[in-house]
Every structure is written in structure tokens, then in C-alpha cells.
Design a protein around this motif. Structure first.
Motif, PDB file in Angstrom:
ATOM      1  N   UNK A   1       1.085  -1.115  -0.033  1.00 37.05           N
ATOM      2  CA  UNK A   1       0.438   0.059   0.263  1.00 37.05           C
ATOM      3  C   UNK A   1       0.545   1.368  -0.296  1.00 37.05           C
ATOM      4  N   UNK A   2       1.645   1.599   1.001  1.00 37.54           N
ATOM      5  CA  UNK A   2       2.787   2.357   0.827  1.00 37.54           C
ATOM      6  C   UNK A   2       3.610   2.332  -0.358  1.00 37.54           C
ATOM      7  N   UNK A   3       3.890   1.368  -1.012  1.00 41.44           N
ATOM      8  CA  UNK A   3       5.090   1.287  -2.441  1.00 41.44           C
ATOM      9  C   UNK A   3       3.460   2.531  -2.995  1.00 41.44           C
ATOM     10  N   UNK A   4       2.527   1.994  -3.151  1.00 41.19           N
ATOM     11  CA  UNK A   4       1.615   2.415  -4.218  1.00 41.19           C
ATOM     12  C   UNK A   4       1.848   4.062  -3.443  1.00 41.19           C
ATOM     13  N   UNK A   5       1.773   4.404  -2.767  1.00 36.42           N
ATOM     14  CA  UNK A   5       1.729   5.812  -2.598  1.00 36.42           C
ATOM     15  C   UNK A   5       2.882   6.239  -2.990  1.00 36.42           C
ATOM     16  N   UNK A   6       4.128   5.864  -3.570  1.00 34.23           N
ATOM     17  CA  UNK A   6       5.756   6.197  -3.214  1.00 34.23           C
ATOM     18  C   UNK A   6       6.002   6.930  -2.159  1.00 34.23           C
ATOM     19  N   UNK A   7       6.096   5.936  -0.988  1.00 36.48           N
ATOM     20  CA  UNK A   7       6.159   6.665   0.002  1.00 36.48           C
ATOM     21  C   UNK A   7       7.195   5.813   0.287  1.00 36.48           C
ATOM     22  N   UNK A   8       7.225   4.592  -0.193  1.00 39.93           N
ATOM     23  CA  UNK A   8       8.859   3.460   0.253  1.00 39.93           C
ATOM     24  C   UNK A   8       8.705   2.872  -1.371  1.00 39.93           C
ATOM     25  N   UNK A   9       9.795   2.230  -1.310  1.00 42.77           N
ATOM     26  CA  UNK A   9      10.324   1.678  -2.394  1.00 42.77           C
ATOM     27  C   UNK A   9      10.812   0.287  -2.211  1.00 42.77           C
ATOM     28  N   UNK A  10      10.853  -0.774  -3.322  1.00 41.05           N
ATOM     29  CA  UNK A  10      11.506  -1.986  -2.323  1.00 41.05           C
ATOM     30  C   UNK A  10      12.997  -2.323  -3.548  1.00 41.05           C
ATOM     31  N   UNK A  11      13.630  -3.017  -2.788  1.00 42.76           N
ATOM     32  CA  UNK A  11      14.976  -3.625  -3.513  1.00 42.76           C
ATOM     33  C   UNK A  11      15.245  -5.154  -2.884  1.00 42.76           C
ATOM     34  N   UNK A  12      15.008  -5.650  -4.262  1.00 40.68           N
ATOM     35  CA  UNK A  12      15.225  -7.645  -4.104  1.00 40.68           C
ATOM     36  C   UNK A  12      16.367  -7.484  -3.115  1.00 40.68           C
ATOM     37  N   UNK A  13      15.511  -8.481  -2.623  1.00 38.05           N
ATOM     38  CA  UNK A  13      16.908  -9.343  -2.016  1.00 38.05           C
ATOM     39  C   UNK A  13      17.250  -7.702  -1.144  1.00 38.05           C
ATOM     40  N   UNK A  14      16.999  -6.676  -0.356  1.00 36.64           N
ATOM     41  CA  UNK A  14      17.422  -5.885   0.403  1.00 36.64           C
ATOM     42  C   UNK A  14      16.806  -5.291   1.693  1.00 36.64           C
ATOM     43  N   UNK A  15      15.657  -5.049   0.492  1.00 32.66           N
ATOM     44  CA  UNK A  15      14.719  -4.630   1.695  1.00 32.66           C
ATOM     45  C   UNK A  15      13.906  -3.271   1.041  1.00 32.66           C
ATOM     46  N   UNK A  16      13.151  -3.373   2.366  1.00 36.86           N
ATOM     47  CA  UNK A  16      12.407  -1.659   1.459  1.00 36.86           C
ATOM     48  C   UNK A  16      12.973  -0.414   2.251  1.00 36.86           C
ATOM     49  N   UNK A  17      12.683   0.585   1.357  1.00 40.49           N
ATOM     50  CA  UNK A  17      13.133   1.737   1.766  1.00 40.49           C
ATOM     51  C   UNK A  17      12.462   3.138   1.424  1.00 40.49           C
ATOM     52  N   UNK A  18      12.532   3.782   2.447  1.00 39.26           N
ATOM     53  CA  UNK A  18      11.913   5.291   1.960  1.00 39.26           C
ATOM     54  C   UNK A  18      12.232   5.969   0.904  1.00 39.26           C
ATOM     55  N   UNK A  19      11.163   6.095   0.139  1.00 40.99           N
ATOM     56  CA  UNK A  19      11.868   6.403  -0.826  1.00 40.99           C
ATOM     57  C   UNK A  19      12.726   8.199  -1.400  1.00 40.99           C
ATOM     58  N   UNK A  20      13.501   8.399  -2.389  1.00 47.75           N
ATOM     59  CA  UNK A  20      13.878   9.902  -1.633  1.00 47.75           C
ATOM     60  C   UNK A  20      12.572  10.894  -1.539  1.00 47.75           C
ATOM     61  N   UNK A  21      11.717  10.501  -2.342  1.00 46.79           N
ATOM     62  CA  UNK A  21      10.686  11.316  -1.464  1.00 46.79           C
ATOM     63  C   UNK A  21       9.909  11.086  -0.960  1.00 46.79           C
ATOM     64  N   UNK A  22       9.731  10.481  -0.286  1.00 48.28           N
ATOM     65  CA  UNK A  22       9.073   9.587   0.876  1.00 48.28           C
ATOM     66  C   UNK A  22       8.443  10.387   1.097  1.00 48.28           C
ATOM     67  N   UNK A  23       8.900  11.286   2.423  1.00 50.65           N
ATOM     68  CA  UNK A  23       8.719  12.750   3.607  1.00 50.65           C
ATOM     69  C   UNK A  23       7.522  12.941   2.124  1.00 50.65           C
ATOM     70  N   UNK A  24       7.881  14.526   1.473  1.00 49.88           N
ATOM     71  CA  UNK A  24       7.476  14.588   0.933  1.00 49.88           C
ATOM     72  C   UNK A  24       5.764  14.263   0.195  1.00 49.88           C
ATOM     73  N   UNK A  25       5.686  12.751  -0.462  1.00 48.92           N
ATOM     74  CA  UNK A  25       4.271  11.781  -0.231  1.00 48.92           C
ATOM     75  C   UNK A  25       3.938  11.952   0.897  1.00 48.92           C
ATOM     76  N   UNK A  26       4.123  11.829   1.889  1.00 48.39           N
ATOM     77  CA  UNK A  26       3.702  11.571   3.315  1.00 48.39           C
ATOM     78  C   UNK A  26       2.683  12.768   3.428  1.00 48.39           C
ATOM     79  N   UNK A  27       3.658  13.480   3.915  1.00 51.28           N
ATOM     80  CA  UNK A  27       3.132  14.853   4.102  1.00 51.28           C
ATOM     81  C   UNK A  27       1.998  15.436   3.464  1.00 51.28           C
ATOM     82  N   UNK A  28       2.639  15.182   2.007  1.00 49.52           N
ATOM     83  CA  UNK A  28       0.990  15.414   1.264  1.00 49.52           C
ATOM     84  C   UNK A  28      -0.369  14.472   1.101  1.00 49.52           C
ATOM     85  N   UNK A  29      -0.421  13.343   1.623  1.00 47.43           N
ATOM     86  CA  UNK A  29      -1.006  12.429   1.602  1.00 47.43           C
ATOM     87  C   UNK A  29      -1.942  12.536   2.852  1.00 47.43           C
ATOM     88  N   UNK A  30      -0.961  13.075   4.470  1.00 50.43           N
ATOM     89  CA  UNK A  30      -1.324  13.204   5.437  1.00 50.43           C
ATOM     90  C   UNK A  30      -2.019  14.207   5.146  1.00 50.43           C
TER      91      UNK A  30
END
Lengths: 124, 124, 124, 124
Positions: free
Chosen positions: C56-85
DNA sequence: GTGGTCTAGACCACC
DNA sequence: GTGGTCTAGACCACA
């Protein structure tokens, strides 16, 4: 609809790879191709699987075997490969391709433009 | 070379199937599509998997959901599907297609002739 | 009136928790966030449920995934989160808040005074 | 983080609903409120649950019971409700609200503007 | 280790 | 009926 669990046999994928090499000229007519064991090691599969693929290509007269020496692209190997690939292309891929063009509303003019490597774009 | 063990997920194949239906008009804009359970039974797959596929299509705004009623092609569903399909066609399929033309020595003129239904070809 | 039996899904609560972390900076832009299994264990929930939340958070472009490594907050994750909130704050919370002010007879002046840390109120 | 399986008891939700009615004046001071059975039927809940809610409101001195007649908003019911709601508002909601403002970067000036019903917007 | 997908079966909410 | 969510457990691919 149909679900494809494994697509197609691995030996078939390897055979297609071989055809690609012949078409691209990486494996030239009359030249020796990688040994069964060698290719098996590279791809990481059982030698029997590669043997299977080579048998398949031998049936298609694209490659031939010389006892004790290994496998070689046959003298008319490229011709055979082109003929084979061409028939698959025309009978299977092209109809599907045409259907896609229709569904997406891409005309022949559009297509020609898309396929042309920018005929006069960055002119001056 | 690379061996492809299972390729893409089943849910992805089902989603692609859905896109095909929308493109072909079998599932028209605004129309109800098969229920999750029904399609799952037809395909012989777990309902969750179909749910996953429909979720995917919902994210693409090709279909939408009405609680208690079912899934429906969204009003602009076909547009969304065409846009999506078109981009993968141009970015992925067309380059591969072009390469095949080269390998098989098929010119653009040849191609146009092959794609034309029969515009006066073997007339006399 | 309406009774709310269970409210929103657990995955949604976990997603909201994630958004909170990003907003608060606990999960900084570009940083790795807890693995699916790890968070699932902490929360005491099935890994699939956390996966659902992360999807769900990936769809919102707040986080992103790197196979085999894990999930990471995307580079503009906070912006996306603020806009949404921000949008849910303005469209949902603020009207309810305003209504509460009315019902309790709290004026804008009262509110400003309540919100101010103590800008010289009980001085002297 | 904490998962909330059922939020809060249903009786609590019904009590909050009652407080809302009193605050809004729908249930005026001294007026009779819906009977236990009636409200239970409307909400679709067991009468015991509504009884529980009314007991709770009686403890808060917002409503009172007259044997054989039913439940009534007490003479100072609205005052009691306002006092209660106000303390919850100031001690719980306001701090949370303030924190949200900080996280979203909304200043007091922004807030006042958002709360003002367009002070001079559609002037002429 | 990580994410990603699938199954089987369950329960809920909406209509 | 419909979608929506959750669990438990499994297997795969990537690194």
C-alpha cells in the motif's frame, strides 16, 4: 485462459539460444560450437539437457556432430536457421503482431515511422 | 544466456489476460467483469490470486470496485489499457521485433507487403 | 447512528503507522525500514499482512523496494507522506475539528490562546 | 505499535452518540430521550448494551432516570456534557492536533486562514 | 537473510 | 451472493 507454469522446456530455451547465435553469426557456418559439458556449465544445467537441445538442432540440420571432435554448425546452418526462424516469424509472430497493431490503433504509417531510425529528425 | 524457470507470477498473467479483454472490448467500459471467485474457479487458481490480479488492475485504474456488487471496467478503462499496452509495445516489443527483422533480413518493404492484406499483389 | 465493529484493516493501521514514522523522521528518506518478517514479528501479525501494508505504501510512492535488500523510504518519501496526510487533514479532520469548536463554544481567539505555548499570558 | 482489534466497546460509542445529541441540542435539557428498547432497535443492538450506555451517562450526570417514565436529559445536562467534552478536547485532542500541525508544517496563521469561512473571498 | 507469490481456509461487511 | 482481510505455511528468486 491458460496458465503457463513453466513456459517451455529448458532444452528448448537453450536450442533457441543456439539458433540466435547462428542467426547473429556468433556461431558461423562450419564452426565448432561449445561442447555439451562447457555450455552446460555456463548455463548451470545438466549436460543431458544441453545434449537434448543439440539433438534438437541436429534434427533441424542446423548443427551436425563429428564423432570425437564435437558439434559444428552445418555448412548450410545459417540458411536452415533463417528458414526455420522465418517460418515461425511469419506464421506465428506476425499475425500476433498485426493483431496488436489493430488493438492499439497503430497504422502501417505509424509503424513505418516508429521503425525508421529518425529519417530526418536531427537534421539541421 | 539466462534460463527462465517460471517467468512471471500467475496473478500477472491473469492481469494481462484482463487487459487483453479490455483491449479487445470483451470487457467493455463500465461493464461488470467476472467475480473473483468465478474467475478463480475457471482458471483453477486460488481466489486470493485473482484478487491480487484485480488489485493490480485497480491500481492501473483499468477496473474499479463496487462493494457487494463486484468489479467493473472503469469508465476510461480502455484508454488506460491502451496507454499502458502501447508503452510496453514501443519500449519492449518493438525493439525486439526490429532486431528479428534484421536477423532474418526482412526489409521494411518486405514487412509492409507481409502486413498488407493483399493490395493487388499477385494480380496480373 | 452507525456502529463500527472493527474499523479499518490491520494492514491499514500498519500503513498509517509507517506514514507516522516517515512524518516524524524516524524513518528518514532513503533509509531502510524494518523487514516484512521483522515488523510482523514485532506487531504479532502475519508477514502477509505487513506485506499488504508495505504494498500500500509502495503504491503511494512513500516507500520502495530493492529485491533481496528490503524496503526503503523513497527519496521523496516524506514529501509524499506530507501531501497525503495533509489532504486527509484538511478534508476530514479539520471539518470535524471545526464542528467540535462550535459545539463547545470555543472561539478562534480561545483556540489561538490554547495553542500558543504561553506568549505572555499569565505574566505580571 | 499497537493494533486495535475492536476500537472501543459499542456501549461507549452509543454513549458518545448521546453526548453529541446533548451538545447539539437535539436532546434538550430536561427532555425525554429515546427509550432503551427504541434506541436498541434503531441501532440494531442488544437493549442491554444501550442500558449500559445510559448508565454511563447517568454516572456523568448528563441524563437521569425517572422510574416508570424513562430517561431524561438532566436539568444541567448540557453543561455537564460540555464540561466533559471540553476536558477531553483540551487534554487529549488538542495536543494530538497540535502535533499534527507541527508534522505537516501548518502554522497558526495557516490554521486561522483554514478555519475562517472565506473572510473576503467572493467579495465583489 | 531479503521480498514475492501462491494455496487453503476462514471470517467479516456490504447488498 | 459480492469484495476485503487475515492466518499459516510453503516455495521461489535475488544477493
Amino acid at each position: 485462459m491458460q496458465i503457463q507454469p513453466t513456459n517451455q522446456g529448458i532444452y528448448r530455451q537453450i536450442a533457441d539460444f543456439g539458433i540466435e547465435q547462428v542467426l547473429a553469426g556468433t556461431w558461423g557456418n562450419g564452426e565448432k560450437i561449445p561442447s555439451v559439458r562447457q555450455l552446460a556449465a555456463e548455463v548451470g544445467v545438466n549436460p543431458n539437457t544441453v545434449m537434448n537441445a543439440y539433438d534438437y538442432l541436429k534434427d533441424l540440420e542446423i548443427i551436425e556432430t563429428k564423432r570425437g571432435l564435437g558439434f559444428f554448425v552445418s555448412s548450410a546452418g545459417r540458411n536452415a536457421a533463417v528458414a526455420l526462424r522465418r517460418s515461425v516469424f511469419i506464421e506465428e509472430e506476425l499475425p500476433r503482431f498485426k493483431r496488436t497493431l489493430d488493438l492499439l490503433g497503430i497504422s502501417l504509417e505509424d509503424l513505418n515511422q516508429l521503425l525508421n531510425p529518425s529519417p530526418k529528425t536531427d537534421d539541421q
